[in-house]
Design an enzyme around this catalytic site. Structure first.
Site, PDB file in Angstrom:
ATOM      1  N   HIS A 166       3.619   7.505  12.846  1.00 56.09           N
ATOM      2  CA  HIS A 166       4.564   7.131  11.787  1.00 56.09           C
ATOM      3  C   HIS A 166       5.763   8.068  11.669  1.00 56.09           C
ATOM      4  O   HIS A 166       6.630   7.864  10.826  1.00 56.09           O
ATOM      5  CB  HIS A 166       3.850   7.064  10.431  1.00 56.09           C
ATOM      6  CG  HIS A 166       3.489   8.423   9.889  1.00 56.09           C
ATOM      7  ND1 HIS A 166       2.368   9.092  10.293  1.00 56.09           N
ATOM      8  CD2 HIS A 166       4.108   9.237   9.007  1.00 56.09           C
ATOM      9  CE1 HIS A 166       2.305  10.260   9.683  1.00 56.09           C
ATOM     10  NE2 HIS A 166       3.360  10.385   8.895  1.00 56.09           N
TER      11      HIS A 166
HETATM   12  C1  UD1 Z   1       5.695  10.355   4.120  1.00 56.31           C
HETATM   13  C2  UD1 Z   1       5.896  11.848   4.336  1.00 56.31           C
HETATM   14  C3  UD1 Z   1       5.173  12.281   5.606  1.00 56.31           C
HETATM   15  C4  UD1 Z   1       3.732  11.860   5.568  1.00 56.31           C
HETATM   16  C5  UD1 Z   1       3.656  10.362   5.341  1.00 56.31           C
HETATM   17  C6  UD1 Z   1       2.217   9.888   5.288  1.00 56.31           C
HETATM   18  C7  UD1 Z   1       8.056  12.761   3.561  1.00 56.31           C
HETATM   19  C8  UD1 Z   1       9.345  13.312   4.013  1.00 56.31           C
HETATM   20  N1  UD1 Z   1       7.300  12.200   4.514  1.00 56.31           N
HETATM   21  O1  UD1 Z   1       6.353   9.685   5.189  1.00 56.31           O
HETATM   22  O2  UD1 Z   1       5.225  13.692   5.703  1.00 56.31           O
HETATM   23  O3  UD1 Z   1       3.116  12.195   6.800  1.00 56.31           O
HETATM   24  O4  UD1 Z   1       4.302  10.071   4.103  1.00 56.31           O
HETATM   25  O5  UD1 Z   1       2.118   8.549   5.038  1.00 56.31           O
HETATM   26  O6  UD1 Z   1       7.742  12.834   2.393  1.00 56.31           O
HETATM   27  N2  UD1 Z   1       6.362   2.270   2.422  1.00 56.31           N
HETATM   28  C9  UD1 Z   1       5.661   1.187   1.968  1.00 56.31           C
HETATM   29  N3  UD1 Z   1       4.677   1.407   1.054  1.00 56.31           N
HETATM   30  C10 UD1 Z   1       4.359   2.636   0.596  1.00 56.31           C
HETATM   31  C11 UD1 Z   1       5.102   3.733   1.063  1.00 56.31           C
HETATM   32  C12 UD1 Z   1       6.098   3.545   1.982  1.00 56.31           C
HETATM   33  O7  UD1 Z   1       5.877   0.060   2.362  1.00 56.31           O
HETATM   34  O8  UD1 Z   1       3.422   2.750  -0.224  1.00 56.31           O
HETATM   35  C13 UD1 Z   1       7.418   2.049   3.448  1.00 56.31           C
HETATM   36  C14 UD1 Z   1       8.777   1.938   2.857  1.00 56.31           C
HETATM   37  O9  UD1 Z   1       9.454   0.982   3.556  1.00 56.31           O
HETATM   38  C15 UD1 Z   1       9.392   3.300   3.141  1.00 56.31           C
HETATM   39  C16 UD1 Z   1       8.700   3.713   4.417  1.00 56.31           C
HETATM   40  O10 UD1 Z   1       7.395   3.126   4.346  1.00 56.31           O
HETATM   41  O11 UD1 Z   1      10.763   3.246   3.281  1.00 56.31           O
HETATM   42  C17 UD1 Z   1       8.544   5.191   4.563  1.00 56.31           C
HETATM   43  O12 UD1 Z   1       7.962   5.783   3.414  1.00 56.31           O
HETATM   44  P1  UD1 Z   1       8.335   7.296   2.951  1.00 56.31           P
HETATM   45  O13 UD1 Z   1       7.477   7.697   1.814  1.00 56.31           O
HETATM   46  O14 UD1 Z   1       9.777   7.448   2.841  1.00 56.31           O
HETATM   47  O15 UD1 Z   1       7.959   8.183   4.180  1.00 56.31           O
HETATM   48  P2  UD1 Z   1       6.705   8.125   5.123  1.00 56.31           P
HETATM   49  O16 UD1 Z   1       7.172   7.725   6.451  1.00 56.31           O
HETATM   50  O17 UD1 Z   1       5.573   7.388   4.504  1.00 56.31           O
END
Ligand code: UD1
Length: 361
Positions: free
Chosen positions: A207
């Site tokens: 991811h």
């Molecule tokens: C975040 C953390 C990363 C961790 C990861 C574990 C930061 C900088 N990164 O990355 O260190 O390893 O979580 O999962 O904080 N989304 C959903 N549902 C959710 C959450 C996210 O659909 O419940 C989607 C959204 O489109 C979002 C994307 O996933 O834009 C990324 O989510 P985000 O929390 O920005 O970062 P992660 O890649 O999850």
């Protein structure tokens, strides 16, 4: 009475905060713990299921920030967290790990004059392009008390000029959860549901923005995975970011063509523990999984160019293989040829980190 705000925001936070809240509840005459969820992760399978699996109480306050680009997300958490801190006036704010919520809440505490403790301090990948590295460095700079999981983290902090009296080596908090739940996780039906036999499959998680936001990098990794999956089925619980990009880059067909690569929904804590603890090999770009596999002696290939957890490499369970398909395949073949599993023993990765943290507070 010591009033503590414990912060969770994203999936890798829940298994780190659960043992701390539990240890505070055991000392209820001394501690009043509050749990605040920033809402960085909000899907049921990225958040809710972890509360059930880890016996984590429902959050006292939910900030509901949701997804946004990094700077916006940091600002949104700060804006919503500040009034909570002003109202509750805690003695301490505890933040864990390296996600955006960690840094945002540490900054808020600092600005409002509340003491901040950072659990899992001192880890460094020395890769400034990772948002997590920026979060780690700044959180450690603003926090008053730095709880480290391993000796090399202390060395990193001292090298940055941080005074020794702010640092406490307490061990690995994630291992508290791993040890507590390992036996219970064996009751999970996930392997039966997927028709898997222990030691006859690999597990993959992917991811990192550097791997899945760039179509070229993502395709190169998939090439290697397709090849490995001819020898051993690879079970791939897909993170929402990765799922979105698979669709956006039109990678579904290619993936469907490798029948050994099986995509499933993200799993809860117990199901995932059951799944990876029975795997012959784990491939990942996660941070925490490098440590969890090391603790259980499971061969792990890290699909990144560096790690902030070098002890997993020196212990011999983890190999940093990057994203070059040939390198991934060569290391996977070597790992599959070697059947031995060696559980390792790292000082203070013993299931009691939370007690040491609470005692220090
Ligand atoms: C975040 C953390 C990363 C961790 C990861 C574990 C930061 C900088 N990164 O990355 O260190 O390893 O979580 O999962 O904080 N989304 C959903 N549902 C959710 C959450 C996210 O659909 O419940 C989607 C959204 O489109 C979002 C994307 O996933 O834009 C990324 O989510 P985000 O929390 O920005 O970062 P992660 O890649 O999850």
């Amino acid at each position: 009475m010591i009033k503590v705000i414990n912060v969770v925001g994203a999936r890798p936070n829940f298994m780190k905060v659960a043992p701390i809240v539990e240890a505070m509840k055991r000392r209820e005459r001394e501690f009043t713990p509050l749990l605040i969820h920033t809402g960085q992760h909000y899907d049921a399978d990225m958040s809710d299921s972890f509360f059930r699996d880890l016996d984590l109480p429902a959050p006292d306050i939910h900030l509901g920030v949701g997804s946004a680009p990094r700077a916006e997300q940091l600002a949104a958490v700060e804006a919503r967290f500040a009034p909570v801190v002003e109202r509750e006036k805690p003695d301490w704010i505890i933040v864990v790990g390296d996600v955006n919520s960690t840094l945002a809440c540490a900054r808020t505490g600092k600005k409002l004059g509340i003491k901040v403790a950072h659990v899992e301090a001192g880890l460094r990948s020395f890769d400034a392009s990772m948002p997590e590295e920026a979060n780690r460095v700044e959180t450690d700079r603003v926090a008053d008390l730095l709880f480290t999981p391993v000796e090399d983290a202390n060395e990193n902090l001292l090298a940055e000029g941080i005074k020794a009296e702010r640092i406490r080596l307490v061990g690995n908090i994630m291992i508290d959860s791993l040890m507590k739940h390992l036996e219970r996780a064996q009751q999970s039906k996930i392997k039966t549901r997927l028709g898997l036999t222990t030691n006859d499959y690999a597990v993959l998680t992917l991811h990192r923005p550097s791997n899945v936001d760039d179509p070229k990098a993502f395709k190169r990794i998939l090439e290697a995975l397709a090849e490995i999956s001819r020898r051993l089925p690879i079970i791939f619980p897909v993170h929402p970011r990765t799922k979105k990009n698979i669709a956006e880059f039109g990678l579904e067909e290619g993936i469907a063509a490798s029948s050994g690569l099986r995509l499933i929904e993200p799993l809860g804590y117990l199901d995932f523990l059951s799944l990876f603890s029975g795997a012959r090999l784990v491939l990942t770009d996660s941070g925490g999984i490098q440590e969890e596999t090391t603790q259980l002696g499971i061969p792990c290939l890290t699909l990144r160019e560096n790690t902030e957890r070098p002890i997993t490499v020196t212990m011999g369970t983890n190999k940093i293989v990057g994203t070059d398909p040939d390198k991934i395949m060569t290391h996977a073949a070597a790992a599959l040829a070697n059947l031995s599993r060696q559980p390792v023993s790292i000082p203070l990765w013993d299931g009691h980190a939370a007690e040491r943290i609470v005692a220090a507070l």
